[in-house]
Design a protein around this motif. Structure first.
Motif, PDB file in Angstrom:
ATOM      1  N   MET A   1     -19.247  10.229  49.881  1.00  0.00           N
ATOM      2  CA  MET A   1     -20.099  11.420  49.873  1.00  0.00           C
ATOM      3  C   MET A   1     -19.411  12.610  50.529  1.00  0.00           C
ATOM      4  SD  MET A   1     -23.838  12.028  51.656  1.00  0.00           S
ATOM      5  CE  MET A   1     -23.138  12.084  53.327  1.00  0.00           C
ATOM      6  N   ILE A   2     -18.901  12.421  51.741  1.00  0.00           N
ATOM      7  CA  ILE A   2     -18.356  13.578  52.462  1.00  0.00           C
ATOM      8  C   ILE A   2     -17.032  14.031  51.862  1.00  0.00           C
ATOM      9  CG2 ILE A   2     -17.197  12.308  54.319  1.00  0.00           C
ATOM     10  CD1 ILE A   2     -19.181  15.615  54.650  1.00  0.00           C
ATOM     11  N   ASP A   3     -16.237  13.104  51.321  1.00  0.00           N
ATOM     12  CA  ASP A   3     -15.007  13.511  50.626  1.00  0.00           C
ATOM     13  C   ASP A   3     -15.338  14.414  49.440  1.00  0.00           C
ATOM     14  OD1 ASP A   3     -13.434  12.103  52.379  1.00  0.00           O
ATOM     15  OD2 ASP A   3     -12.917  10.485  50.981  1.00  0.00           O
ATOM     16  N   ASP A   4     -16.415  14.068  48.725  1.00  0.00           N
ATOM     17  CA  ASP A   4     -16.845  14.877  47.588  1.00  0.00           C
ATOM     18  C   ASP A   4     -17.330  16.252  48.040  1.00  0.00           C
ATOM     19  OD1 ASP A   4     -17.494  15.277  44.778  1.00  0.00           O
ATOM     20  OD2 ASP A   4     -19.596  15.106  45.389  1.00  0.00           O
ATOM     21  N   TYR A   5     -18.120  16.294  49.097  1.00  0.00           N
ATOM     22  CA  TYR A   5     -18.576  17.589  49.634  1.00  0.00           C
ATOM     23  C   TYR A   5     -17.375  18.451  50.034  1.00  0.00           C
ATOM     24  CZ  TYR A   5     -23.419  15.793  50.211  1.00  0.00           C
ATOM     25  OH  TYR A   5     -24.686  15.283  50.031  1.00  0.00           O
ATOM     26  N   ARG A   6     -16.415  17.842  50.658  1.00  0.00           N
ATOM     27  CA  ARG A   6     -15.239  18.598  51.107  1.00  0.00           C
ATOM     28  C   ARG A   6     -14.458  19.169  49.925  1.00  0.00           C
ATOM     29  NH1 ARG A   6     -13.615  14.431  56.119  1.00  0.00           N
ATOM     30  NH2 ARG A   6     -14.902  15.521  57.670  1.00  0.00           N
ATOM     31  N   ARG A   7     -14.358  18.397  48.873  1.00  0.00           N
ATOM     32  CA  ARG A   7     -13.697  18.915  47.657  1.00  0.00           C
ATOM     33  C   ARG A   7     -14.508  20.058  47.045  1.00  0.00           C
ATOM     34  NH1 ARG A   7     -12.629  13.450  46.626  1.00  0.00           N
ATOM     35  NH2 ARG A   7     -14.546  13.297  45.406  1.00  0.00           N
ATOM     36  N   LYS A   8     -15.797  19.854  46.923  1.00  0.00           N
ATOM     37  CA  LYS A   8     -16.655  20.841  46.248  1.00  0.00           C
ATOM     38  C   LYS A   8     -16.702  22.165  47.030  1.00  0.00           C
ATOM     39  CE  LYS A   8     -18.360  18.014  42.912  1.00  0.00           C
ATOM     40  NZ  LYS A   8     -19.322  16.988  43.245  1.00  0.00           N
ATOM     41  N   TRP A   9     -16.740  22.066  48.349  1.00  0.00           N
ATOM     42  CA  TRP A   9     -16.778  23.288  49.175  1.00  0.00           C
ATOM     43  C   TRP A   9     -15.381  23.823  49.465  1.00  0.00           C
ATOM     44  CZ3 TRP A   9     -21.656  20.792  50.473  1.00  0.00           C
ATOM     45  CH2 TRP A   9     -22.755  21.649  50.405  1.00  0.00           C
ATOM     46  N   LYS A  10     -14.358  23.101  48.975  1.00  0.00           N
ATOM     47  CA  LYS A  10     -12.959  23.505  49.208  1.00  0.00           C
ATOM     48  C   LYS A  10     -12.674  23.665  50.705  1.00  0.00           C
ATOM     49  CE  LYS A  10     -12.413  25.759  44.711  1.00  0.00           C
ATOM     50  NZ  LYS A  10     -13.745  25.459  44.170  1.00  0.00           N
ATOM     51  N   GLN A  11     -13.258  22.750  51.489  1.00  0.00           N
ATOM     52  CA  GLN A  11     -13.005  22.702  52.937  1.00  0.00           C
ATOM     53  C   GLN A  11     -12.675  21.245  53.280  1.00  0.00           C
ATOM     54  OE1 GLN A  11     -15.769  24.899  55.634  1.00  0.00           O
ATOM     55  NE2 GLN A  11     -16.989  25.242  53.787  1.00  0.00           N
ATOM     56  N   LEU A  12     -11.394  20.927  53.271  1.00  0.00           N
ATOM     57  CA  LEU A  12     -11.002  19.527  53.378  1.00  0.00           C
ATOM     58  C   LEU A  12     -11.212  18.950  54.773  1.00  0.00           C
ATOM     59  CD1 LEU A  12      -7.866  19.421  51.055  1.00  0.00           C
ATOM     60  CD2 LEU A  12     -10.270  18.916  50.539  1.00  0.00           C
ATOM     61  N   ASP A  13     -11.510  19.810  55.759  1.00  0.00           N
ATOM     62  CA  ASP A  13     -11.839  19.321  57.095  1.00  0.00           C
ATOM     63  C   ASP A  13     -13.269  19.689  57.490  1.00  0.00           C
ATOM     64  OD1 ASP A  13      -9.730  17.779  58.158  1.00  0.00           O
ATOM     65  OD2 ASP A  13      -8.483  19.575  58.299  1.00  0.00           O
ATOM     66  N   LEU A  14     -14.134  19.857  56.503  1.00  0.00           N
ATOM     67  CA  LEU A  14     -15.539  20.176  56.774  1.00  0.00           C
ATOM     68  C   LEU A  14     -16.100  19.175  57.789  1.00  0.00           C
ATOM     69  CD1 LEU A  14     -17.877  22.070  55.644  1.00  0.00           C
ATOM     70  CD2 LEU A  14     -18.512  20.113  54.225  1.00  0.00           C
ATOM     71  N   PRO A  15     -16.607  19.652  58.935  1.00  0.00           N
ATOM     72  CA  PRO A  15     -17.119  18.719  59.944  1.00  0.00           C
ATOM     73  C   PRO A  15     -18.284  17.881  59.415  1.00  0.00           C
ATOM     74  CG  PRO A  15     -16.825  20.916  60.880  1.00  0.00           C
ATOM     75  CD  PRO A  15     -16.647  21.059  59.402  1.00  0.00           C
ATOM     76  N   PHE A  16     -18.304  16.622  59.817  1.00  0.00           N
ATOM     77  CA  PHE A  16     -19.372  15.700  59.441  1.00  0.00           C
ATOM     78  C   PHE A  16     -19.827  14.975  60.701  1.00  0.00           C
ATOM     79  CE2 PHE A  16     -20.525  11.348  57.679  1.00  0.00           C
ATOM     80  CZ  PHE A  16     -21.737  11.748  57.124  1.00  0.00           C
ATOM     81  N   TYR A  17     -21.002  15.353  61.186  1.00  0.00           N
ATOM     82  CA  TYR A  17     -21.543  14.751  62.404  1.00  0.00           C
ATOM     83  C   TYR A  17     -22.813  13.994  62.047  1.00  0.00           C
ATOM     84  CZ  TYR A  17     -18.317  18.186  64.362  1.00  0.00           C
ATOM     85  OH  TYR A  17     -17.188  18.931  64.633  1.00  0.00           O
ATOM     86  N   PHE A  18     -22.885  12.755  62.488  1.00  0.00           N
ATOM     87  CA  PHE A  18     -23.992  11.906  62.061  1.00  0.00           C
ATOM     88  C   PHE A  18     -24.605  11.168  63.249  1.00  0.00           C
ATOM     89  CE2 PHE A  18     -20.026   9.583  61.707  1.00  0.00           C
ATOM     90  CZ  PHE A  18     -20.308   8.325  62.225  1.00  0.00           C
ATOM     91  N   ILE A  19     -25.824  10.681  63.027  1.00  0.00           N
ATOM     92  CA  ILE A  19     -26.568   9.998  64.078  1.00  0.00           C
ATOM     93  C   ILE A  19     -26.648   8.514  63.760  1.00  0.00           C
ATOM     94  CG2 ILE A  19     -28.812   9.818  65.211  1.00  0.00           C
ATOM     95  CD1 ILE A  19     -28.632  13.055  64.060  1.00  0.00           C
ATOM     96  N   GLN A  20     -26.209   7.712  64.696  1.00  0.00           N
ATOM     97  CA  GLN A  20     -26.287   6.267  64.550  1.00  0.00           C
ATOM     98  C   GLN A  20     -27.751   5.843  64.656  1.00  0.00           C
ATOM     99  OE1 GLN A  20     -25.083   3.740  67.920  1.00  0.00           O
ATOM    100  NE2 GLN A  20     -23.460   2.908  66.626  1.00  0.00           N
ATOM    101  N   LEU A  21     -28.133   4.816  63.902  1.00  0.00           N
ATOM    102  CA  LEU A  21     -29.505   4.315  64.018  1.00  0.00           C
ATOM    103  C   LEU A  21     -29.788   3.922  65.460  1.00  0.00           C
ATOM    104  CD1 LEU A  21     -30.328   2.136  60.881  1.00  0.00           C
ATOM    105  CD2 LEU A  21     -30.624   4.586  61.248  1.00  0.00           C
ATOM    106  N   SER A  22     -31.047   4.067  65.835  1.00  0.00           N
ATOM    107  CA  SER A  22     -31.471   3.790  67.196  1.00  0.00           C
ATOM    108  C   SER A  22     -31.706   2.296  67.396  1.00  0.00           C
ATOM    109  CB  SER A  22     -32.735   4.600  67.489  1.00  0.00           C
ATOM    110  OG  SER A  22     -33.055   4.517  68.851  1.00  0.00           O
ATOM    111  N   SER A  23     -32.580   1.937  68.323  1.00  0.00           N
ATOM    112  CA  SER A  23     -32.965   0.548  68.569  1.00  0.00           C
ATOM    113  C   SER A  23     -34.368   0.312  68.033  1.00  0.00           C
ATOM    114  CB  SER A  23     -32.992   0.269  70.076  1.00  0.00           C
ATOM    115  OG  SER A  23     -31.697   0.212  70.604  1.00  0.00           O
ATOM    116  N   ILE A  24     -34.620  -0.902  67.552  1.00  0.00           N
ATOM    117  CA  ILE A  24     -35.973  -1.282  67.141  1.00  0.00           C
ATOM    118  C   ILE A  24     -36.063  -2.803  67.184  1.00  0.00           C
ATOM    119  CG2 ILE A  24     -35.594  -1.514  64.638  1.00  0.00           C
ATOM    120  CD1 ILE A  24     -38.278   0.096  64.339  1.00  0.00           C
ATOM    121  N   ASP A  25     -37.256  -3.319  67.472  1.00  0.00           N
ATOM    122  CA  ASP A  25     -37.448  -4.762  67.463  1.00  0.00           C
ATOM    123  C   ASP A  25     -37.755  -5.216  66.031  1.00  0.00           C
ATOM    124  OD1 ASP A  25     -37.622  -7.304  68.448  1.00  0.00           O
ATOM    125  OD2 ASP A  25     -39.014  -6.790  70.069  1.00  0.00           O
ATOM    126  N   THR A  26     -37.799  -6.515  65.839  1.00  0.00           N
ATOM    127  CA  THR A  26     -38.002  -7.038  64.482  1.00  0.00           C
ATOM    128  C   THR A  26     -39.425  -7.546  64.247  1.00  0.00           C
ATOM    129  OG1 THR A  26     -37.173  -9.174  65.226  1.00  0.00           O
ATOM    130  CG2 THR A  26     -35.592  -7.685  64.206  1.00  0.00           C
TER     131      THR A  26
END
Length: 408
Positions: A224-249
């Protein structure tokens, strides 16, 4: 003559994901105190609503179904941040943007295309998926019966549009927010001519319920992000994401969340110019929506302030570099130690294991964490419970990521 007023030049950040990114300020735990600080003139939102929002367990009406086209799906307009407009804005995005403007004085625009329940696949171009050797199977036949898509999203899709006849569709089935490529066409494709500063992503719950979907997530995110970087012509476009939190089952199918969080950690190596926010310390035991989004948004801003805006700020909690066995002990080294490692509660270290099930004593020492063992284990695990017991932080009070690391 045409006159324009109240125009700002600044940085645009694209926000994608599912309900935790969508989660509005009015449902955030600090909302009442934040109202007084919400007149943020340097902060602007594009926070559209979308067709089918909050419609669960039932079929769409004809009027909703008719809006399932790329042109009609999202509906919204730009707003200046104030005590009224920010009520429905993504709380994570608001706190992120506020922190950036406060620290840099640069105006920030936030484009929020998050969709409650959405799988990552909807934010990826159909052509990109088809062209991928690994993921082309996600675009074969009717998406509602395609076994390489998350089960939960297909169930929701069937409830909403499975039996409907008058729905916009193509050879891959009826349109829906969860259909692979749909949010991309309706949202991302529409703004490719608009330069953006980076991408913020809080997504994963819908891709974390089957092991096949868990194990492919890092590669799917990179696609996904490689494609965004190509489409926006910004090969180092920052990608910051949030790891899932904690939850019980007990009330939620979170059994694979440790593996999923570790898969997200691997994205840091796989995707250059990326950053991950750890929030397993603020998860709710029985609710997939932690309401403290202030912590999440401000931790997200740390990555941008450090890596995008060049500020001398620690961006992350401790991340393991390597685990090495010698003379009856395993020594784990970390990056992002800041001024040192400690525990969040001032007590002894919790959350370490060498078999993924039974907790083992761990101590600070040897420039990292030391675990005494009778024989060399294959791996060390940390935070390897759906509802993490881990309490390792750095001096900036930023928590360590869940991890599984090979012992050398």
């Amino acid at each position: 003559a045409v006159q324009f007023h109240n125009i700002l030049f600044g940085d645009l950040w694209l926000c994608i994901g599912q309900s935790n990114m969508e989660w509005p300020m009015m449902k955030e735990v600090h909302y009442n105190e934040e109202i007084r600080k919400s007149n943020q003139q340097l902060l602007r939102f594009y926070n559209p609503t979308y067709a089918g929002k909050d419609i669960f367990g039932t079929k769409f009406t004809d009027s909703v179904a008719a809006m399932l086209t790329a042109e009609a799906f999202y509906k919204g307009h730009w707003q200046t941040c104030d005590s009224n407009s920010f009520k429905l804005m993504s709380a994570v995005a608001y706190y992120f943007g506020k922190q950036i403007t406060n620290e840099t004085n640069i105006p920030v625009g936030l484009i929020n295309l998050a969709i409650g329940g959405a799988p990552l696949e909807t934010f990826i171009s159909t052509n990109t998926l088809i062209s991928s050797k690994q993921f082309s199977g996600k675009i074969k036949r009717d998406w509602l019966v395609n076994d390489v898509l998350p089960v939960w999203i297909r169930e929701r899709g069937k409830q909403n549009v499975g039996s409907l006849k008058n729905v916009p569709n193509d050879e891959y089935g009826n349109n829906h927010a969860f259909k692979p490529g749909f949010a991309y066409e309706a949202g991302i494709a529409q703004i490719l001519n608009m330069p953006i500063k980076g991408v913020l992503c809080y997504q994963g719950e819908s891709n974390a319920q089957e092991i096949g979907r868990v194990n492919e997530y890092a590669a799917l995110s990179k696609l996904m992000i490689d494609d965004y970087r190509r489409k926006w012509k910004q090969l180092d476009l920052p990608f910051y994401f949030i790891q899932l939190s904690s939850i019980d089952t007990l009330k939620y199918k979170g059994h694979l969340w440790p593996q999923f969080r570790d898969e997200q950690r691997k994205m840091l190596q796989l995707i250059r110019n990326s950053g991950m926010v750890v929030c397993s310390d603020i998860g709710f035991r029985n609710d997939v929506h932690p309401t403290n989004k202030k912590v999440v948004g401000e931790r997200l801003a740390r990555w941008a302030l450090n890596a995008t805006y060049g500020k001398a700020i620690i961006p992350s909690g401790p991340l393991p570099i390597k685990a090495r066995y010698e003379n009856g002990k395993v020594i784990i080294k970390f990056q992002h130690r800041a001024m040192g490692l400690k525990t969040s509660d001032g007590g002894s270290l919790k959350g370490f294991s060498v078999d993924s099930k039974n907790e083992i004593e761990a101590k600070f020492g040897d420039g990292g964490i030391t675990i005494f063992v009778k024989r060399k284990p294959q791996y060390v695990y940390y935070g390897w419970q759906p509802f993490s017991k881990g309490n390792l932080i750095n001096s900036e009070a930023l928590p360590a990521s869940t991890f599984k690391i090979k012992v050398l």
